[in-house]
Design an enzyme around this catalytic site. Structure first.
Site, PDB file in Angstrom:
ATOM      1  N   THR A   1      -4.703 -43.874 -41.320  1.00  0.00           N
ATOM      2  CA  THR A   1      -4.611 -42.452 -41.670  1.00  0.00           C
ATOM      3  C   THR A   1      -5.360 -42.233 -42.979  1.00  0.00           C
ATOM      4  O   THR A   1      -5.215 -43.014 -43.920  1.00  0.00           O
ATOM      5  CB  THR A   1      -3.147 -42.017 -41.835  1.00  0.00           C
ATOM      6  OG1 THR A   1      -2.468 -42.188 -40.587  1.00  0.00           O
ATOM      7  CG2 THR A   1      -3.044 -40.562 -42.256  1.00  0.00           C
TER       8      THR A   1
ATOM      9  N   ILE B   1       0.913 -43.841 -46.671  1.00  0.00           N
ATOM     10  CA  ILE B   1       0.398 -43.340 -45.405  1.00  0.00           C
ATOM     11  C   ILE B   1      -0.184 -44.542 -44.661  1.00  0.00           C
ATOM     12  O   ILE B   1      -0.562 -45.545 -45.280  1.00  0.00           O
ATOM     13  CB  ILE B   1      -0.654 -42.215 -45.575  1.00  0.00           C
ATOM     14  CG1 ILE B   1      -1.812 -42.650 -46.477  1.00  0.00           C
ATOM     15  CG2 ILE B   1      -0.003 -40.964 -46.119  1.00  0.00           C
ATOM     16  CD1 ILE B   1      -2.867 -41.568 -46.656  1.00  0.00           C
ATOM     17  N   ASP B   2      -0.234 -44.462 -43.341  1.00  0.00           N
ATOM     18  CA  ASP B   2      -0.637 -45.596 -42.522  1.00  0.00           C
ATOM     19  C   ASP B   2      -2.070 -46.033 -42.848  1.00  0.00           C
ATOM     20  O   ASP B   2      -2.899 -45.240 -43.310  1.00  0.00           O
ATOM     21  CB  ASP B   2      -0.557 -45.243 -41.039  1.00  0.00           C
ATOM     22  CG  ASP B   2       0.865 -44.926 -40.597  1.00  0.00           C
ATOM     23  OD1 ASP B   2       1.803 -45.433 -41.237  1.00  0.00           O
ATOM     24  OD2 ASP B   2       1.020 -44.160 -39.623  1.00  0.00           O
ATOM     25  N   LYS B   3      -2.341 -47.277 -42.547  1.00  0.00           N
ATOM     26  CA  LYS B   3      -3.662 -47.858 -42.804  1.00  0.00           C
ATOM     27  C   LYS B   3      -4.776 -46.997 -42.212  1.00  0.00           C
ATOM     28  O   LYS B   3      -5.773 -46.703 -42.883  1.00  0.00           O
ATOM     29  CB  LYS B   3      -3.720 -49.265 -42.214  1.00  0.00           C
ATOM     30  CG  LYS B   3      -5.096 -49.919 -42.304  1.00  0.00           C
ATOM     31  CD  LYS B   3      -5.083 -51.288 -41.638  1.00  0.00           C
ATOM     32  CE  LYS B   3      -6.480 -51.909 -41.652  1.00  0.00           C
ATOM     33  NZ  LYS B   3      -6.515 -53.236 -40.988  1.00  0.00           N
TER      34      LYS B   3
ATOM     35  N   ARG C   1       3.152 -39.710 -35.429  1.00  0.00           N
ATOM     36  CA  ARG C   1       2.664 -40.451 -34.263  1.00  0.00           C
ATOM     37  C   ARG C   1       3.766 -40.600 -33.212  1.00  0.00           C
ATOM     38  O   ARG C   1       3.523 -40.425 -32.012  1.00  0.00           O
ATOM     39  CB  ARG C   1       2.141 -41.804 -34.715  1.00  0.00           C
ATOM     40  CG  ARG C   1       1.002 -41.693 -35.713  1.00  0.00           C
ATOM     41  CD  ARG C   1       0.767 -42.990 -36.473  1.00  0.00           C
ATOM     42  NE  ARG C   1       0.317 -44.050 -35.589  1.00  0.00           N
ATOM     43  CZ  ARG C   1       0.210 -45.319 -35.981  1.00  0.00           C
ATOM     44  NH1 ARG C   1       0.532 -45.674 -37.220  1.00  0.00           N
ATOM     45  NH2 ARG C   1      -0.212 -46.232 -35.118  1.00  0.00           N
TER      46      ARG C   1
END
Length: 320
Positions: free
Chosen positions: A141, A137-139, A237
């Site tokens: 998030t 998962i994104d930094k 996103r």
């Protein structure tokens, strides 16, 4: 050494060389490009350009990239919130701001560094820098992430992801009010044609399917829950920005502009305050469900919304 050669398109507008290359050469930052130019490792039409050079149509640019030194992920005593652990898997609650695994300029302080300190064995399928990492998962998030302790579990879980048999529910705050309270977004997602560090809805991308439902609508923001059918990079996103409802606070996809609140000064002031309360994208991996590789039963885990989410929602509900 690694070399990259770029031919500037015939319709390219004048643009600084470092900016152009940062958007064109993958995995290289603008500051790194500037260092390469200063070191004479970038040539344009066979000549070393000045730092202020602006690219022109049909320029032939050669970039020489020194190979990075071999690095290893090392254990670090970083606090880790483990939601579930057994002999096969670990489920962790990742904090916003933490990178999942070491890469390029982030070789320490990552989730992998923390995992190596807290857990003795992790699967080695993804190599030394991504042990145990089945998905990311994104930094910025927050939320649930699944980790494999050994290769058999890793292969089993990877197959579940490929077959879209992992339950993943995210909660997000987005700008505006989606026209449909409940809908499915089905597009193709790939690299942005001009900005290589972003993704976009493109004709030649990979299929991406996102299901969303509005939980609660406010004046200029909405709380939604999202189920992912596929797992493309930045999928939620990109899809919400594509709909015209970017994720609140998302700098990369236009979600950090207080003017999105509308023309009234009161709304813009409130939006600015909310952005200061949550200086990251309002995206949280709240539910994770999977079929256990050994127990052969479905496990599902859920989280509460994190504190920064709750602060924003409380402000919205009070109408301050």
């Amino acid at each position: 050494m690694r070399r990259a050669q770029v031919r500037v398109a015939g319709n390219q507008r004048p643009e600084r060389l470092d900016t152009f290359l940062a958007h064109t050469v993958e995995h290289v930052s603008r500051s790194r490009i500037q260092q390469l130019i200063e070191s004479g490792l970038v040539t344009v039409n066979g000549r070393q350009p000045p730092k202020s050079y602006r690219v022109r149509p049909d320029d032939l640019i050669d970039v020489t990239l020194p190979l990075p030194e071999k690095v290893e992920a090392v254990p670090e005593a970083i606090p880790l919130r483990i939601v579930y652990e057994d002999a096969d898997v670990v489920v962790v609650n990742k904090d916003a701001g933490m990178v999942v695994h070491p890469a390029f300029s982030n070789y320490s302080g990552t989730l992998v560094n923390a995992l190596l300190h807290h857990i003795q064995d992790l699967s080695g399928i993804n190599g030394e820098l991504r042990p145990g990492i089945v998905h990311r998962i994104d930094k910025e998030t927050s939320g649930l992430l699944l980790v494999a302790k050994h290769d058999r579990a890793h292969r089993f879980l990877s197959r579940l992801f490929r077959e879209h048999r992992i339950e993943r529910e995210y909660w997000a705050i987005v700008w505006g009010r989606p026209r449909k309270k409940k809908d499915t977004i089905r597009t193709l997602i790939g690299r942005h044609p001009k900005e290589r560090k972003r993704f976009a809805v493109v004709k030649d991308g990979k299929e991406a399917v996102t299901h969303y439902e509005v939980v609660e609508a406010f004046d200029f923001l909405s709380l939604i829950r999202v189920h992912l059918e596929t797992g493309r990079t930045h999928q939620i996103r990109v899809h919400m920005a594509h709909l015209g409802h970017p994720v609140f606070g998302d700098k990369k996809y236009g979600g950090n502009n207080p003017n999105l609140a509308g023309g009234e000064r009161r709304k813009r002031v409130l939006a600015e305050r909310l952005l200061s309360l949550m200086p990251r994208q309002a995206l949280h991996a709240r539910t994770l469900g999977f079929f256990h590789p050994t127990r052969k039963e479905q496990l599902t885990f859920g989280l509460e919304l994190p504190e920064d989410f709750r602060r924003v929602l409380d402000e919205l509900k009070t109408g301050a």
